[in-house]
Design a protein around this motif. Sequence first.
Motif, PDB file in Angstrom:
ATOM      1  N   VAL A  75       0.636  -1.305  -0.012  1.00 38.51           N
ATOM      2  CA  VAL A  75      -0.534  -0.159  -0.186  1.00 38.51           C
ATOM      3  C   VAL A  75       0.855   1.274  -0.019  1.00 38.51           C
ATOM      4  CG1 VAL A  75      -1.607   1.263   1.400  1.00 38.51           C
ATOM      5  CG2 VAL A  75      -1.914  -0.819   0.847  1.00 38.51           C
ATOM      6  N   ARG A  76       1.999   1.148   0.478  1.00 38.17           N
ATOM      7  CA  ARG A  76       2.880   2.511   0.379  1.00 38.17           C
ATOM      8  C   ARG A  76       3.234   2.785  -1.345  1.00 38.17           C
ATOM      9  NH1 ARG A  76       7.568   4.378   1.155  1.00 38.17           N
ATOM     10  NH2 ARG A  76       8.346   5.644   2.111  1.00 38.17           N
ATOM     11  N   HIS A  77       3.196   1.775  -1.378  1.00 42.52           N
ATOM     12  CA  HIS A  77       3.982   2.113  -3.532  1.00 42.52           C
ATOM     13  C   HIS A  77       2.239   2.113  -3.489  1.00 42.52           C
ATOM     14  CE1 HIS A  77       7.327  -0.197  -1.827  1.00 42.52           C
ATOM     15  NE2 HIS A  77       8.308   1.047  -2.564  1.00 42.52           N
ATOM     16  N   LYS A  78       1.574   1.971  -3.193  1.00 38.52           N
ATOM     17  CA  LYS A  78       0.168   1.879  -4.533  1.00 38.52           C
ATOM     18  C   LYS A  78      -0.500   3.060  -4.029  1.00 38.52           C
ATOM     19  CE  LYS A  78      -1.804  -3.522  -4.171  1.00 38.52           C
ATOM     20  NZ  LYS A  78      -2.582  -4.054  -3.878  1.00 38.52           N
ATOM     21  N   GLU A  79      -0.223   4.154  -2.890  1.00 37.69           N
ATOM     22  CA  GLU A  79      -0.209   4.853  -2.781  1.00 37.69           C
ATOM     23  C   GLU A  79       0.031   6.492  -3.530  1.00 37.69           C
ATOM     24  OE1 GLU A  79      -2.995   6.265  -1.658  1.00 37.69           O
ATOM     25  OE2 GLU A  79      -4.143   4.519  -0.878  1.00 37.69           O
ATOM     26  N   PRO A  80       1.005   5.980  -3.902  1.00 38.61           N
ATOM     27  CA  PRO A  80       2.038   7.143  -4.620  1.00 38.61           C
ATOM     28  C   PRO A  80       0.991   7.262  -6.566  1.00 38.61           C
ATOM     29  CG  PRO A  80       3.217   6.838  -3.793  1.00 38.61           C
ATOM     30  CD  PRO A  80       1.992   5.887  -3.288  1.00 38.61           C
ATOM     31  N   ILE A  81       0.936   5.655  -6.786  1.00 34.59           N
ATOM     32  CA  ILE A  81       0.745   5.420  -8.170  1.00 34.59           C
ATOM     33  C   ILE A  81      -0.721   6.693  -7.865  1.00 34.59           C
ATOM     34  CG2 ILE A  81      -0.047   3.761  -9.331  1.00 34.59           C
ATOM     35  CD1 ILE A  81       1.414   2.160  -7.855  1.00 34.59           C
ATOM     36  N   ALA A  82      -1.390   6.575  -6.755  1.00 31.54           N
ATOM     37  CA  ALA A  82      -3.079   6.555  -7.343  1.00 31.54           C
ATOM     38  C   ALA A  82      -2.620   7.871  -6.861  1.00 31.54           C
ATOM     39  CB  ALA A  82      -3.658   6.534  -5.983  1.00 31.54           C
ATOM     40  N   LEU A  83      -1.998   8.488  -6.713  1.00 29.59           N
ATOM     41  CA  LEU A  83      -1.614  10.321  -6.221  1.00 29.59           C
ATOM     42  C   LEU A  83      -1.237  10.483  -7.406  1.00 29.59           C
ATOM     43  CD1 LEU A  83      -1.546  12.781  -5.355  1.00 29.59           C
ATOM     44  CD2 LEU A  83       0.523  12.516  -4.508  1.00 29.59           C
ATOM     45  N   ALA A  84      -0.590   9.294  -8.639  1.00 27.76           N
ATOM     46  CA  ALA A  84       0.316  10.602  -9.534  1.00 27.76           C
ATOM     47  C   ALA A  84      -0.977  10.400 -10.508  1.00 27.76           C
ATOM     48  CB  ALA A  84       1.235   9.114 -10.222  1.00 27.76           C
ATOM     49  N   ILE A  85      -1.457   9.170 -11.065  1.00 27.74           N
ATOM     50  CA  ILE A  85      -2.735   8.913 -11.704  1.00 27.74           C
ATOM     51  C   ILE A  85      -4.244  10.654 -10.654  1.00 27.74           C
ATOM     52  CG2 ILE A  85      -5.257   7.929 -11.803  1.00 27.74           C
ATOM     53  CD1 ILE A  85      -3.128   5.307 -11.479  1.00 27.74           C
ATOM     54  N   ALA A  86      -4.174  10.278 -10.105  1.00 26.60           N
ATOM     55  CA  ALA A  86      -5.390  11.243  -9.265  1.00 26.60           C
ATOM     56  C   ALA A  86      -4.468  13.176  -9.835  1.00 26.60           C
ATOM     57  CB  ALA A  86      -5.075  11.909  -7.995  1.00 26.60           C
ATOM     58  N   ILE A  87      -3.005  13.549 -10.041  1.00 28.23           N
ATOM     59  CA  ILE A  87      -2.839  14.279 -10.414  1.00 28.23           C
ATOM     60  C   ILE A  87      -2.951  14.464 -11.662  1.00 28.23           C
ATOM     61  CG2 ILE A  87      -0.908  15.861 -10.754  1.00 28.23           C
ATOM     62  CD1 ILE A  87       0.332  14.663  -8.075  1.00 28.23           C
ATOM     63  N   ALA A  88      -2.437  13.512 -13.011  1.00 30.70           N
ATOM     64  CA  ALA A  88      -2.625  13.349 -14.201  1.00 30.70           C
ATOM     65  C   ALA A  88      -4.665  13.698 -14.717  1.00 30.70           C
ATOM     66  CB  ALA A  88      -2.129  12.393 -14.959  1.00 30.70           C
ATOM     67  N   THR A  89      -4.477  12.938 -13.638  1.00 28.72           N
ATOM     68  CA  THR A  89      -6.615  13.511 -14.358  1.00 28.72           C
ATOM     69  C   THR A  89      -7.063  14.058 -13.941  1.00 28.72           C
ATOM     70  OG1 THR A  89      -7.510  11.755 -12.356  1.00 28.72           O
ATOM     71  CG2 THR A  89      -6.496  10.589 -14.524  1.00 28.72           C
ATOM     72  N   ALA A 128       7.232  14.508  -3.871  1.00 30.22           N
ATOM     73  CA  ALA A 128       7.509  15.341  -5.365  1.00 30.22           C
ATOM     74  C   ALA A 128       7.942  14.632  -6.435  1.00 30.22           C
ATOM     75  CB  ALA A 128       8.623  15.820  -4.153  1.00 30.22           C
ATOM     76  N   GLU A 129       9.174  13.171  -6.356  1.00 30.91           N
ATOM     77  CA  GLU A 129       9.150  12.575  -6.876  1.00 30.91           C
ATOM     78  C   GLU A 129       8.397  12.144  -7.916  1.00 30.91           C
ATOM     79  OE1 GLU A 129      11.963   9.120  -8.257  1.00 30.91           O
ATOM     80  OE2 GLU A 129      12.668  10.812  -6.073  1.00 30.91           O
ATOM     81  N   THR A 130       7.285  11.600  -7.061  1.00 29.62           N
ATOM     82  CA  THR A 130       5.090  11.352  -7.357  1.00 29.62           C
ATOM     83  C   THR A 130       4.859  12.165  -8.430  1.00 29.62           C
ATOM     84  OG1 THR A 130       5.172   9.573  -6.299  1.00 29.62           O
ATOM     85  CG2 THR A 130       2.856  10.345  -7.520  1.00 29.62           C
ATOM     86  N   ILE A 131       4.863  13.726  -8.233  1.00 31.59           N
ATOM     87  CA  ILE A 131       4.235  14.870  -8.781  1.00 31.59           C
ATOM     88  C   ILE A 131       5.144  14.842 -10.443  1.00 31.59           C
ATOM     89  CG2 ILE A 131       4.314  17.221  -9.213  1.00 31.59           C
ATOM     90  CD1 ILE A 131       3.499  17.125  -5.871  1.00 31.59           C
ATOM     91  N   MET A 144       3.352  12.279 -16.944  1.00 38.23           N
ATOM     92  CA  MET A 144       2.811  12.053 -17.959  1.00 38.23           C
ATOM     93  C   MET A 144       1.432  12.817 -18.501  1.00 38.23           C
ATOM     94  SD  MET A 144       3.725   9.539 -19.437  1.00 38.23           S
ATOM     95  CE  MET A 144       2.638   7.739 -18.578  1.00 38.23           C
ATOM     96  N   GLY A 145       0.794  13.897 -17.380  1.00 40.33           N
ATOM     97  CA  GLY A 145      -0.336  14.064 -17.478  1.00 40.33           C
ATOM     98  C   GLY A 145       0.041  15.653 -18.119  1.00 40.33           C
ATOM     99  N   GLY A 146       1.706  16.443 -18.565  1.00 37.88           N
ATOM    100  CA  GLY A 146       1.865  18.320 -18.743  1.00 37.88           C
ATOM    101  C   GLY A 146       1.484  18.830 -18.500  1.00 37.88           C
ATOM    102  N   GLY A 147       1.384  20.291 -18.508  1.00 38.86           N
ATOM    103  CA  GLY A 147       0.958  21.426 -18.021  1.00 38.86           C
ATOM    104  C   GLY A 147       0.156  21.293 -16.853  1.00 38.86           C
ATOM    105  N   PRO A 148      -0.306  20.952 -17.459  1.00 41.66           N
ATOM    106  CA  PRO A 148      -1.930  21.092 -16.001  1.00 41.66           C
ATOM    107  C   PRO A 148      -1.983  19.827 -14.877  1.00 41.66           C
ATOM    108  CG  PRO A 148      -2.879  20.905 -17.969  1.00 41.66           C
ATOM    109  CD  PRO A 148      -1.625  20.636 -18.852  1.00 41.66           C
ATOM    110  N   ALA A 149      -1.391  19.112 -15.172  1.00 36.46           N
ATOM    111  CA  ALA A 149      -0.687  18.592 -13.653  1.00 36.46           C
ATOM    112  C   ALA A 149       0.176  19.244 -13.374  1.00 36.46           C
ATOM    113  CB  ALA A 149      -0.104  17.037 -15.112  1.00 36.46           C
TER     114      ALA A 149
END
Length: 114
Positions: free
Chosen positions: A46-60, A84-87, A93-98
């Motif tokens: 879960v410690r690794h899954k949450e940053p993945i979910a965060l990256a997707i949340a930012i990109a979407t 910060a690295e996740t961001i 992946m998400g470009g400028g809006p991300a």
Amino acid sequence: MADGQYKAKLQQVRGNAAQLFKAAPEPMKAFQSLVTATSKDGALSVRHKEPIALAIAIATRCEGCIVHHVDAARRHGATREEVAETIGVAVEMGGGPATVYGATALAAFDEFAT
């Protein structure tokens, strides 16, 4: 957002979700089953899954998702540097809006850390 607003946003997201669970219990129970199944340790912790979910949340561009997953990532041990690295990955992946939503995630992390 000013001090405390990300914590307030998290409470708002949770409150809104509770209302949705009351209004649409069957689909929300099904969704919760999916969340439960994917939010436990497996090949990825879960410690690794949450940053993945965060990256997707930012990109979407889902601000409610961002504050939820920032809080969860921090509670599961993510450091500011890891966030910060996740961001950075989300921006790739998400470009400028991300970038804008990534800045939101970092500010939320800083607020939750206080």
